[in-house]
Enzyme design. Structure first.
Site, short mmCIF file in Angstrom:
data_model
loop_
_atom_site.label_atom_id
_atom_site.label_comp_id
_atom_site.label_asym_id
_atom_site.label_seq_id
_atom_site.Cartn_x
_atom_site.Cartn_y
_atom_site.Cartn_z
CB VAL A 102 -33.34 -99.38 -40.41
CG1 VAL A 102 -34.38 -98.29 -40.24
CG2 VAL A 102 -31.93 -98.80 -40.44
CE1 TYR A 103 -27.56 -100.33 -39.55
CE2 TYR A 103 -26.55 -101.12 -37.53
CZ TYR A 103 -26.56 -100.24 -38.59
OH TYR A 103 -25.59 -99.27 -38.70
#
Length: 318
Positions: A52-53
């Site tokens: 998700v970064y």
């Protein structure tokens, strides 16, 4: 750079890990390439990311650099899954294994060295979640498994479950926020990790940047605390208790002739159970300062003084 074994596993990692939460966002691919080269040249190997970064762009940037800027064999690539783009948690077998395949595609590799559960999902039976780790390792898509942001009881439950039957994938690591400004991991998580043989990978080891001393006289215009995106992230550590700790760190740094960053990082790096703090930098210049801390070992009397000033008794003092 020295290496340490990750828990009771055979996996060796550098005793500093490079975090990539801003890669593909505040850190552009060119700066990321410089950081990665500098890190590996200094002997670093542990590269930490998550699906998700920056909406997956962190993994995409890494995928563009591995094999081009550094050799794959020089890295221990760690990524995570569980969190969703909508901000929810999904540790179902379906989501996890799909997320792992997507991570491998973005990273451009056939396996990750460490696959971590990013957070605990109370809605999914733990045995289902852990079965996904078993499949990932059995299929060769991951070499080792860990967790992140797990409470001590959650870690103990997961690690014990995995040990209960031969052939299950052991939990070798856990990530948690840990620094001189936040030591609650010492209450339960650190003792549990030591007992279970699970290596601790602290994130935000510099107290979200506050322990560098940059906020001693105010909030710099180019700092995270001045950013609308990160201000709430830093604000909890801009109080009187934290200011006292920062002053003590700065005093120790002056006496040793090093930076406050080096003192703060050296303290957490050599705490019991810690394998490798995960550090992040916006620029290669900042990373170079972080890497200089590798040369620092704090004298015992300074460690004791820092322990006292940041002790549990003062945690709730604002």
């Amino acid at each position: 750079m020295e290496e340490r074994h990750l828990g009771r596993s055979g996996l060796s990692v550098s005793r500093l890990g490079l975090g990539t939460m801003t890669w593909g966002g505040d850190t552009d691919p060119e700066d990321a390439a410089e950081q990665l080269m500098t890190f590996v040249e200094a002997g670093g190997s542990l590269l930490d990311t998550a699906d998700v970064y920056c909406g997956g762009d962190s993994e995409r940037v890494i995928g563009e650099l591995v094999g081009q800027v550094v050799d794959r064999d020089d890295l221990v690539i760690a990524t995570k899954a569980v969190l969703t783009a909508e901000g929810t948690r999904d540790a179902s077998r379906r989501h996890l294994l799909r997320a792992l395949d997507a991570s491998l595609d973005r990273l451009g590799v056939d396996h990750v060295d460490l696959w971590q559960l990013h957070a605990y999902d109370s809605r999914t039976p733990m045995e289902e979640t852990l079965s996904a780790l078993d499949d990932a390792v059995a299929s060769g898509r991951a070499r080792y498994a860990g967790v992140s942001n797990y409470a001590a009881w959650q870690l103990a439950t997961a690690a014990t479950w995995q040990r209960a039957w031969p052939g299950r994938t052991p939990i070798v690591s856990t990530q948690a926020e840990y620094s001189l400004l936040r030591r609650d991991a010492e209450d339960d998580l650190v003792p549990a990790s030591l007992q279970l043989g699970v290596g601790l990978l602290p994130y935000s080891p510099l107290g979200r940047g506050v322990l560098t001393g940059k906020y001693r006289t105010g909030i710099p215009a180019d700092s995270r605390a001045a950013s609308a995106h990160y201000a709430e992230f830093v604000q909890p550590y801009l109080n009187d208790r934290c200011a006292r700790i920062v002053e003590s760190v700065s005093t120790a740094a002056e006496g040793l002739g090093v930076s406050p960053l080096a003192v703060a990082l050296g303290w957490v790096r050599d705490q019991p159970g810690v394998v490798a703090p995960i550090v992040g930098a916006r620029t290669v210049k900042q990373l170079a300062v972080i890497l200089e801390a590798e040369e620092i070992t704090l004298p015992g009397e300074i460690r004791e003084a820092l322990d006292d000033i940041s002790s549990d008794d003062d945690r709730d003092d604002d």
